[in-house]
Design a protein around this motif. Structure first.
Motif, short mmCIF file in Angstrom:
data_model
loop_
_atom_site.label_atom_id
_atom_site.label_comp_id
_atom_site.label_asym_id
_atom_site.label_seq_id
_atom_site.Cartn_x
_atom_site.Cartn_y
_atom_site.Cartn_z
N GLY A 127 0.81 -1.21 0.00
CA GLY A 127 0.00 0.00 0.00
C GLY A 127 0.84 1.25 0.00
O GLY A 127 0.55 2.23 -0.68
N ARG A 128 1.94 1.23 0.76
CA ARG A 128 2.83 2.39 0.79
C ARG A 128 3.55 2.59 -0.53
O ARG A 128 3.80 3.72 -0.95
CB ARG A 128 3.86 2.23 1.90
N VAL A 129 3.91 1.50 -1.20
CA VAL A 129 4.67 1.61 -2.44
C VAL A 129 3.78 2.13 -3.57
O VAL A 129 4.18 2.99 -4.34
CB VAL A 129 5.29 0.25 -2.83
N PHE A 130 2.56 1.61 -3.67
CA PHE A 130 1.71 1.95 -4.80
C PHE A 130 0.77 3.12 -4.54
O PHE A 130 0.02 3.51 -5.41
CB PHE A 130 0.89 0.73 -5.22
N LYS A 131 0.79 3.70 -3.35
CA LYS A 131 -0.10 4.81 -3.02
C LYS A 131 0.73 5.99 -2.51
O LYS A 131 1.71 5.80 -1.80
CB LYS A 131 -1.09 4.35 -1.95
N LYS A 132 0.33 7.17 -2.87
CA LYS A 132 1.04 8.36 -2.41
C LYS A 132 0.77 8.60 -0.92
O LYS A 132 -0.32 8.36 -0.43
CB LYS A 132 0.57 9.59 -3.19
N ASP A 133 1.78 9.09 -0.22
CA ASP A 133 1.65 9.41 1.20
C ASP A 133 1.18 10.85 1.34
O ASP A 133 1.96 11.79 1.20
CB ASP A 133 2.99 9.21 1.89
N LYS A 134 -0.11 11.03 1.62
CA LYS A 134 -0.67 12.38 1.74
C LYS A 134 -0.55 12.93 3.16
O LYS A 134 -0.57 14.12 3.37
CB LYS A 134 -2.14 12.35 1.33
N ASP A 135 -0.43 12.03 4.14
CA ASP A 135 -0.37 12.46 5.54
C ASP A 135 1.02 12.90 5.96
O ASP A 135 1.16 13.59 6.96
CB ASP A 135 -0.82 11.33 6.46
N GLY A 136 2.04 12.48 5.26
CA GLY A 136 3.41 12.82 5.63
C GLY A 136 3.93 11.95 6.76
O GLY A 136 4.81 12.38 7.50
N LYS A 137 3.40 10.74 6.91
CA LYS A 137 3.84 9.85 7.99
C LYS A 137 5.24 9.29 7.74
O LYS A 137 5.99 9.05 8.68
CB LYS A 137 2.87 8.67 8.15
N TYR A 138 5.58 9.09 6.48
CA TYR A 138 6.85 8.46 6.15
C TYR A 138 7.78 9.49 5.52
O TYR A 138 7.36 10.34 4.75
CB TYR A 138 6.62 7.29 5.19
N PRO A 139 9.06 9.42 5.84
CA PRO A 139 9.99 10.38 5.28
C PRO A 139 10.13 10.21 3.76
O PRO A 139 10.06 9.11 3.24
CB PRO A 139 11.31 10.07 5.98
N ALA A 140 10.28 11.32 3.06
CA ALA A 140 10.43 11.27 1.61
C ALA A 140 11.80 11.83 1.24
O ALA A 140 12.08 13.00 1.45
CB ALA A 140 9.33 12.09 0.95
N SER A 141 12.64 10.98 0.72
CA SER A 141 13.93 11.41 0.22
C SER A 141 14.10 10.84 -1.18
O SER A 141 13.35 9.98 -1.62
CB SER A 141 15.06 10.93 1.13
N THR A 142 15.08 11.32 -1.89
CA THR A 142 15.32 10.86 -3.25
C THR A 142 15.65 9.37 -3.27
O THR A 142 15.16 8.62 -4.11
CB THR A 142 16.46 11.66 -3.89
N ASN A 143 16.47 8.94 -2.33
CA ASN A 143 16.84 7.52 -2.28
C ASN A 143 15.63 6.63 -2.02
O ASN A 143 15.49 5.56 -2.62
CB ASN A 143 17.89 7.28 -1.20
N LEU A 144 14.77 7.06 -1.13
CA LEU A 144 13.58 6.29 -0.81
C LEU A 144 12.63 6.23 -2.00
O LEU A 144 12.05 5.18 -2.30
CB LEU A 144 12.87 6.89 0.40
N LYS A 145 12.49 7.33 -2.72
CA LYS A 145 11.64 7.34 -3.91
C LYS A 145 12.19 6.41 -4.98
O LYS A 145 11.43 5.70 -5.64
CB LYS A 145 11.52 8.76 -4.45
N MET A 146 13.51 6.40 -5.16
CA MET A 146 14.12 5.50 -6.13
C MET A 146 13.91 4.04 -5.73
O MET A 146 13.61 3.19 -6.57
CB MET A 146 15.62 5.78 -6.26
N MET A 147 14.07 3.76 -4.45
CA MET A 147 13.89 2.39 -3.98
C MET A 147 12.45 1.93 -4.22
O MET A 147 12.22 0.82 -4.69
CB MET A 147 14.21 2.29 -2.49
N HIS A 148 11.47 2.78 -3.92
CA HIS A 148 10.08 2.42 -4.14
C HIS A 148 9.79 2.25 -5.63
O HIS A 148 9.03 1.37 -6.02
CB HIS A 148 9.14 3.45 -3.54
N GLY A 149 10.41 3.04 -6.47
CA GLY A 149 10.23 2.90 -7.91
C GLY A 149 10.77 1.57 -8.41
O GLY A 149 10.13 0.88 -9.22
N ILE A 150 11.94 1.19 -7.94
CA ILE A 150 12.53 -0.09 -8.33
C ILE A 150 11.68 -1.23 -7.79
O ILE A 150 11.47 -2.24 -8.49
CB ILE A 150 13.99 -0.18 -7.83
N ASN A 151 11.17 -1.09 -6.59
CA ASN A 151 10.31 -2.14 -6.02
C ASN A 151 9.03 -2.28 -6.83
O ASN A 151 8.54 -3.40 -7.02
CB ASN A 151 10.00 -1.86 -4.57
#
Length: 64
Positions: free
Chosen positions: A18-42
């Motif tokens: 759910g976290r990978v395929f859905k945008k985080d609107k609440d800001g619960k999880y940190p958003a960094s470039t590395n994390l975005k790349m990891m989720h994209g690869i996943n």
């Protein structure tokens, strides 16, 4: 037996999907470039895995 049930819980796995395929609107999880790349690869690897499983199932049922 309770310990085995605790180890076989799959709730965190589905919450990760759910976290990978859905945008985080609440800001619960940190958003960094590395994390975005990891989720994209996943996302790519999950989709390719599902395609491979579907192809294997189709090939298993269409063999003579």
């Amino acid at each position: 037996m309770g310990r085995l049930q605790e180890m076989l819980k799959v709730g965190p796995v589905f919450s990760y999907f759910g976290r990978v395929f859905k945008k985080d609107k609440d800001g619960k999880y940190p958003a960094s470039t590395n994390l975005k790349m990891m989720h994209g690869i996943n996302k790519i690897s999950i989709v390719l895995f599902l395609i491979a499983v579907i192809v294997m199932i189709i090939r298993a049922f269409t063999r003579e």
